[in-house]
Write a protein that holds these residues in place. Structure first.
Motif, PDB file in Angstrom:
ATOM      1  N   THR A 207      71.760  87.023  67.973  1.00 53.88           N
ATOM      2  CA  THR A 207      71.174  86.525  69.215  1.00 53.88           C
ATOM      3  C   THR A 207      69.873  85.757  69.016  1.00 53.88           C
ATOM      4  N   ARG A 208      69.053  86.141  68.048  1.00 53.51           N
ATOM      5  CA  ARG A 208      67.720  85.547  67.912  1.00 53.51           C
ATOM      6  C   ARG A 208      67.603  84.568  66.748  1.00 53.51           C
ATOM      7  N   GLU A 209      68.663  84.419  65.973  1.00 51.53           N
ATOM      8  CA  GLU A 209      68.596  83.528  64.818  1.00 51.53           C
ATOM      9  C   GLU A 209      69.620  82.409  64.937  1.00 51.53           C
ATOM     10  N   ARG A 210      69.339  81.344  64.257  1.00 51.48           N
ATOM     11  CA  ARG A 210      70.217  80.184  64.238  1.00 51.48           C
ATOM     12  C   ARG A 210      71.546  80.529  63.554  1.00 51.48           C
ATOM     13  N   PHE A 211      72.659  80.056  64.128  1.00 47.49           N
ATOM     14  CA  PHE A 211      73.959  80.209  63.484  1.00 47.49           C
ATOM     15  C   PHE A 211      74.890  79.123  64.031  1.00 47.49           C
ATOM     16  N   ASP A 212      76.025  78.946  63.360  1.00 55.66           N
ATOM     17  CA  ASP A 212      77.004  77.928  63.733  1.00 55.66           C
ATOM     18  C   ASP A 212      78.014  78.551  64.687  1.00 55.66           C
ATOM     19  N   LEU A 213      78.040  78.079  65.918  1.00 54.25           N
ATOM     20  CA  LEU A 213      78.913  78.658  66.944  1.00 54.25           C
ATOM     21  C   LEU A 213      80.395  78.359  66.686  1.00 54.25           C
ATOM     22  N   LEU A 214      80.700  77.311  65.922  1.00 53.55           N
ATOM     23  CA  LEU A 214      82.110  76.954  65.713  1.00 53.55           C
ATOM     24  C   LEU A 214      82.871  78.052  64.970  1.00 53.55           C
TER      25      LEU A 214
ATOM     26  N   VAL B 186      73.215  76.790  66.958  1.00 59.10           N
ATOM     27  CA  VAL B 186      72.597  77.186  68.215  1.00 59.10           C
ATOM     28  C   VAL B 186      71.765  78.449  67.990  1.00 59.10           C
ATOM     29  N   VAL B 187      70.947  78.758  68.993  1.00 54.72           N
ATOM     30  CA  VAL B 187      70.273  80.050  69.087  1.00 54.72           C
ATOM     31  C   VAL B 187      70.612  80.596  70.473  1.00 54.72           C
ATOM     32  N   LEU B 188      71.207  81.771  70.517  1.00 52.56           N
ATOM     33  CA  LEU B 188      71.675  82.301  71.783  1.00 52.56           C
ATOM     34  C   LEU B 188      70.545  82.788  72.689  1.00 52.56           C
ATOM     35  N   ASP B 189      69.554  83.417  72.111  1.00 50.31           N
ATOM     36  CA  ASP B 189      68.469  83.975  72.919  1.00 50.31           C
ATOM     37  C   ASP B 189      67.139  83.657  72.242  1.00 50.31           C
ATOM     38  N   PRO B 190      66.670  82.413  72.372  1.00 48.22           N
ATOM     39  CA  PRO B 190      65.441  82.029  71.672  1.00 48.22           C
ATOM     40  C   PRO B 190      64.255  82.874  72.139  1.00 48.22           C
ATOM     41  N   ALA B 191      63.406  83.238  71.194  1.00 50.14           N
ATOM     42  CA  ALA B 191      62.186  83.975  71.552  1.00 50.14           C
ATOM     43  C   ALA B 191      61.245  83.040  72.287  1.00 50.14           C
TER      44      ALA B 191
ATOM     45  N   PHE C 225      77.529  81.444  78.770  1.00 48.29           N
ATOM     46  CA  PHE C 225      76.288  81.075  79.463  1.00 48.29           C
ATOM     47  C   PHE C 225      75.815  82.159  80.429  1.00 48.29           C
ATOM     48  N   ASP C 226      76.721  82.997  80.929  1.00 45.02           N
ATOM     49  CA  ASP C 226      76.289  84.134  81.734  1.00 45.02           C
ATOM     50  C   ASP C 226      75.508  85.131  80.877  1.00 45.02           C
ATOM     51  N   ARG C 227      76.013  85.335  79.684  1.00 42.63           N
ATOM     52  CA  ARG C 227      75.398  86.345  78.819  1.00 42.63           C
ATOM     53  C   ARG C 227      74.132  85.837  78.148  1.00 42.63           C
ATOM     54  N   PHE C 228      74.095  84.543  77.867  1.00 39.43           N
ATOM     55  CA  PHE C 228      72.943  83.970  77.164  1.00 39.43           C
ATOM     56  C   PHE C 228      72.428  82.738  77.925  1.00 39.43           C
ATOM     57  N   PRO C 229      71.769  82.960  79.067  1.00 41.12           N
ATOM     58  CA  PRO C 229      71.316  81.833  79.883  1.00 41.12           C
ATOM     59  C   PRO C 229      70.261  80.975  79.204  1.00 41.12           C
ATOM     60  N   GLY C 230      69.571  81.523  78.201  1.00 48.28           N
ATOM     61  CA  GLY C 230      68.554  80.747  77.501  1.00 48.28           C
ATOM     62  C   GLY C 230      69.059  80.047  76.259  1.00 48.28           C
ATOM     63  N   MET C 231      70.335  80.087  76.030  1.00 49.26           N
ATOM     64  CA  MET C 231      70.930  79.493  74.834  1.00 49.26           C
ATOM     65  C   MET C 231      70.476  78.048  74.659  1.00 49.26           C
ATOM     66  N   ALA C 232      70.241  77.656  73.391  1.00 56.91           N
ATOM     67  CA  ALA C 232      69.748  76.302  73.120  1.00 56.91           C
ATOM     68  C   ALA C 232      70.320  75.788  71.808  1.00 56.91           C
ATOM     69  N   LEU C 233      70.409  74.474  71.696  1.00 60.14           N
ATOM     70  CA  LEU C 233      70.763  73.850  70.428  1.00 60.14           C
ATOM     71  C   LEU C 233      69.651  74.133  69.415  1.00 60.14           C
ATOM     72  N   ALA C 234      70.030  74.452  68.188  1.00 56.06           N
ATOM     73  CA  ALA C 234      69.027  74.777  67.172  1.00 56.06           C
ATOM     74  C   ALA C 234      68.278  73.537  66.694  1.00 56.06           C
ATOM     75  N   ASP C 235      68.978  72.382  66.685  1.00 52.76           N
ATOM     76  CA  ASP C 235      68.364  71.141  66.202  1.00 52.76           C
ATOM     77  C   ASP C 235      68.598  70.005  67.202  1.00 52.76           C
TER      78      ASP C 235
END
Length: 413
Positions: free
Chosen positions: A134-141, A407-412, A374-384
């Protein structure tokens, strides 16, 4: 790019520049060369159709055949002999064979049957999201977009869970190989592996049939002679391959574009009823099928004043047709509230007799994936976000998909 010839060259070679943004090239072709003669690397005369009205008509034109055996020499130059055994299916056939094969598989993809899969798809989505960092960058594919449809289609076909990763690897190799000798060998080995796997699985299911689509197709073959053995193996491959690859890329494209258009994402999150229309708009805007599979002219055919000679191959640029300003207002804008965007307006799932059999399933998977994500991770963002997307570079522009989606699902904060 300033000239039609430069645009044609880019389209033929599928350069990295073209892969990053094919839409500018397609816009130029729609205006200057809507039925564009090409000389692709495989050497077969090919015509690329780019306008919406032409594309829609061509998708159901009986003079443009899907029967690969009618163009076997051209087919072998493109794909080689090894592909033939896996291509004896509805995708590569005309009526009446196509009608028979489609009817036999159609029962698994009716709206009622697909709706019955909703609880299982919900379960798969939630399980995959549980496993994502949730808090670290990873490849969603590889973590989400690809496993979801592969699990669903393997469940549907009756492929054991321990074989899913192998299926994904082999089908990816088939889809992404190029023209070099090493790439062709890899493709041939993957195709032979898929053929051997499904042959063995069918043998096993004859001994112990299950409550799955492949067992049902085997029963049809053995009891009513509805399928030949070759058609049975090839149909299993088609349903597995088409049932996950296009949906996986569609989910990835959709997530990327919603994150890149926060106002559109906000509209969907504020009004969940928009999700169906949003998926249709995302398919139109940048769907996972860039070009329809090859057809060939059984006689001289004319589109937009250009003669396509008998025997020529025809490619229909779905991505171009879906951005045609003669059909869609502001076609280069993503608008989840686009008025009149009925499900049959875009050509992302095709048109006519070869309309995508699995469209209801692809729609449901994408709708549920986006909603729960997007319901679970409303703050989700592209990592780059500043880096821009990296798109697949493939020899045939059949698929339109991302090579990665960091992406990062729940950026700090």
């Amino acid at each position: 790019m300033t000239t039609t010839q430069e645009a044609v060259t880019a389209a033929e070679r599928c350069t990295p520049e073209f892969r990053r943004d094919p839409h500018a090239v397609y816009a130029q072709l729609r205006s200057a060369a809507p039925v564009c003669p090409m000389r692709p690397p495989h050497g077969n005369d090919t015509y690329l159709i780019t306008r919406y009205d032409d594309a829609r008509a061509a998708l159901s034109d009986p003079r443009l055949s899907k029967d690969m055996y009618g163009a076997m020499d051209a087919y072998r130059r493109i794909f080689g002999d090894s592909s033939v055994a896996l291509d004896d299916n509805m995708l590569n056939s005309d009526a009446p064979k196509h009608t028979r094969l489609r009817r036999l598989a159609n029962s698994a993809f009716t709206p009622r049957r697909v709706e019955a899969l909703r609880p299982r798809i919900e379960e798969i989505v939630q399980g995959l999201l549980d496993a994502c960092p949730t808090r670290e960058r990873f490849d969603l594919l590889p973590a989400f977009a690809f496993p979801l449809p592969i699990i669903v289609i393997c469940d549907l076909l009756g492929v054991p869970p321990e074989d899913r990763s192998r299926m994904q690897h082999l089908s990816t190799t088939v889809a992404q190989t190029g023209f070099g000798e090493e790439a062709k060998r890899a493709q041939q080995e993957a195709e032979e592996g898929l053929h051997a796997y499904f042959t063995q699985l069918i043998t096993a299911k004859r001994k112990r049939p299950g409550d799955d689509l492949l067992s049902a197709l085997i029963a049809v073959r053995d009891n009513d002679d509805g399928l030949t053995e070759s058609e049975l193996v090839s149909t299993a491959f088609l349903l597995m391959f088409a049932g996950h690859k296009t949906t996986a890329y569609l989910i990835g494209n959709a997530v990327h574009h919603l994150l890149s258009h926060p106002a559109q994402l906000r509209a969907v999150r504020e009004n969940p009823e928009l999700i169906r229309a949003a998926v249709e708009e995302l398919v139109r805007y940048d769907g996972s099928v860039e070009s329809a599979t090859f057809r060939y002219a059984t006689e001289d055919v004319e589109y937009s004043g250009t003669l396509i000679p008998k025997g020529a191959l025809v490619q229909i640029a779905i991505s171009s047709a879906n951005r045609d300003p003669q059909k869609f207002d502001r076609p280069d804008e993503l608008d989840v509230m686009r008025p009149g965007n009925a499900q049959d307006a875009h050509l992302g799932f095709g048109h006519g007799g070869h309309y995508c059999l699995g469209a209801p399933l692809a729609r449901m998977e994408t709708q549920l994936a986006l909603t729960r994500l997007f319901d679970r991770f409303p703050g989700m963002a592209l990592a780059d976000p500043a880096a821009g997307p990296r798109w697949l570079e493939v020899p045939f522009p059949a698929f339109r998909g991302l090579a990665e989606l960091p992406v990062v699902l729940d950026p700090a904060d």
